[in-house]
Design a protein around this motif. Structure first.
Motif, mmCIF file in Angstrom:
data_model
loop_
_atom_site.group_PDB
_atom_site.id
_atom_site.type_symbol
_atom_site.label_atom_id
_atom_site.label_comp_id
_atom_site.label_asym_id
_atom_site.label_seq_id
_atom_site.Cartn_x
_atom_site.Cartn_y
_atom_site.Cartn_z
ATOM 1 N N ALA A 149 38.184 41.967 41.792
ATOM 2 C CA ALA A 149 38.374 43.225 42.515
ATOM 3 C C ALA A 149 37.040 43.850 42.919
ATOM 4 O O ALA A 149 36.967 44.533 43.948
ATOM 5 C CB ALA A 149 39.178 44.202 41.658
ATOM 6 N N CYS A 153 46.474 43.496 41.361
ATOM 7 C CA CYS A 153 46.981 44.857 41.100
ATOM 8 C C CYS A 153 48.244 44.827 40.257
ATOM 9 O O CYS A 153 48.428 45.684 39.382
ATOM 10 C CB CYS A 153 47.293 45.578 42.406
ATOM 11 S SG CYS A 153 45.896 45.781 43.500
ATOM 12 N N LEU A 166 43.482 50.286 42.931
ATOM 13 C CA LEU A 166 44.596 49.986 42.035
ATOM 14 C C LEU A 166 44.223 48.922 41.021
ATOM 15 O O LEU A 166 44.555 49.022 39.832
ATOM 16 C CB LEU A 166 45.811 49.538 42.852
ATOM 17 C CG LEU A 166 46.483 50.596 43.722
ATOM 18 C CD1 LEU A 166 47.627 49.971 44.516
ATOM 19 C CD2 LEU A 166 46.995 51.752 42.882
ATOM 20 N N ALA A 167 43.531 47.875 41.478
ATOM 21 C CA ALA A 167 43.166 46.780 40.579
ATOM 22 C C ALA A 167 42.155 47.241 39.534
ATOM 23 O O ALA A 167 42.292 46.914 38.341
ATOM 24 C CB ALA A 167 42.604 45.609 41.384
ATOM 25 N N ILE A 201 43.868 48.207 47.377
ATOM 26 C CA ILE A 201 43.959 47.152 46.355
ATOM 27 C C ILE A 201 42.808 47.270 45.365
ATOM 28 O O ILE A 201 42.991 47.102 44.149
ATOM 29 C CB ILE A 201 43.960 45.765 47.026
ATOM 30 C CG1 ILE A 201 45.241 45.563 47.844
ATOM 31 C CG2 ILE A 201 43.820 44.653 45.994
ATOM 32 C CD1 ILE A 201 45.245 44.296 48.652
#
Length: 381
Positions: free
Chosen positions: A93, A306, A56-57, A53
């Protein structure tokens, strides 16, 4: 002078026999129910998901922020809200690696970082969801109230609203300052970071903060999104065009994603609040299960940071065109690839990455003006 007391008569004549046949019943509220951490396998699995995560974020929000900032001269209110949304999701994030380490090793970063990171998480949690509401309201205004001429005040109101959202999110996150580290009785070597309300009634503070969390972090934004998008869908159904079905799919995806990723966390948090306020009979097994569920659902909610870039940016044709133009400009490194502002007959300013080859016209009736602008640029070149 001395006094001598003989207690023999008192003890010898005291023949009263005390006996109690009342059975001893253990009060479950007085029993200790120590919170158990995740097992090694579950902790490593959750940690692995958090790292995914995180990457991706960070990647998605950086790309969206880069594209929006590069075209900052022609931003719409939705673009401005989306830029602030990427900032909020990006900051949230950045805290994920600390949470991943805490799952495996316990909290090892000290009490100051405990308060600071909790403050960052909660502030950006509120601002992220509130900016989602702002985007839904702006889409409603663009589609339903398109005939109203509010452009003169639109940009100022947009920035004022952004400041207000950040201020409200920061104010709602102030209870995070009560966060502190604590040791576990089952494992004194491991620390946890949790809220410790040591002023007044801890139960009252917890209920009040969670009430704000549910209202401003879920129910109010959800009501705004459902209301605005429902009106937008009704308006789209009355129009003709092959793109309306795609727009409705995006709208439904936005609402469904919000519900699927945030509803489990808020439901679990409500159950936890009910346990703490004795609305649900106390049970140590239930208490531990709810604690584990909070860890899992909070990690699931972080996944929303994300998919926000995908739902609000990458699915849009305008964003994909802007991103492809930026990539071409970075690859070619030529002077012809620099953005050139082209005034149109409405007095607005557009952008064309290659003025000799393309020209942006919002309405077909403006094509002649566009050709004149292109010829003018050819003469100036």
């Amino acid at each position: 002078m001395s006094f001598t007391f003989d207690f023999e008569d008192y003890f010898s004549n005291n023949d009263t026999i005390y006996s109690s046949h009342t059975p001893y019943v253990v009060d479950p509220k007085t029993l200790t129910c120590e919170v158990e951490l995740m097992g090694p396998t579950a902790a490593l699995t959750t940690c692995f998901l958090l790292i995914i995560i995180f990457f991706l974020a960070i990647t998605g929000n950086l790309i969206v922020g880069w594209v929006i900032f590069a075209h900052r001269r022609m931003l719409t209110p939705s673009d401005i809200y989306l830029f602030h949304l990427t900032v909020a999701d990006g900051l949230m994030a950045l805290t994920i690696p600390f949470l991943a380490v805490a799952l495996v090793k316990g909290w090892i970063f000290g009490s100051v970082m405990c308060r600071f990171l909790t403050l960052i998480i909660e502030a950006n949690f509120y601002t992220s969801i509130l900016f989602l509401s702002c985007i839904s309201v702006d889409r409603y205004l663009v589609i339903v109230r398109a005939n109203e001429n509010l452009k003169s005040r639109q940009r100022l109101c947009t920035w004022v609203l952004c400041v207000a959202v950040w201020a409200l999110g920061s104010a709602l996150s102030l209870p995070a300052l009560f966060s502190d580290t604590d040791t576990l009785e089952s494992d004194p070597q491991r620390m946890i970071c949790s809220k410790d309300f040591d002023v007044g009634s801890a139960t009252s503070w917890r209920i009040a903060t969670r009430l704000f969390l549910h209202i401003f972090g879920f129910f109010l934004p959800l009501a705004v999104m459902i209301t605005c998008y429902s009106i937008v869908v009704v308006r789209l159904l009355r129009t003709r065009g092959f793109q309306k079905h795609k727009a409705m799919k995006v709208i439904i995806s936005v609402v469904v994603a919000f519900l699927l990723l945030w509803a489990p966390y808020h439901i679990t948090l409500m159950v936890d609040t009910a346990l703490r306020t004795d609305l649900i009979p106390f049970d140590c097994g239930v208490r531990r299960a709810v604690t584990t569920a909070l860890d899992v659902t909070s990690s699931l909610a972080l996944f929303h940071s994300c998919i926000n870039p995908v739902l609000y940016a990458f699915v849009g044709q305008k964003f994909r065109n802007n991103m492809s133009h930026l990539v071409r400009r970075k690859v070619r490194h030529g002077e012809d690839d620099q953005p050139v502002d082209i005034p149109d007959i409405r007095g607005q300013r557009g952008s064309c990455l290659r003025p000799r080859l393309c020209c942006f016209t919002p309405i077909k009736s403006f094509q002649s003006q566009c050709h004149l602008n292109m010829l003018l640029l050819l003469k100036l070149a």
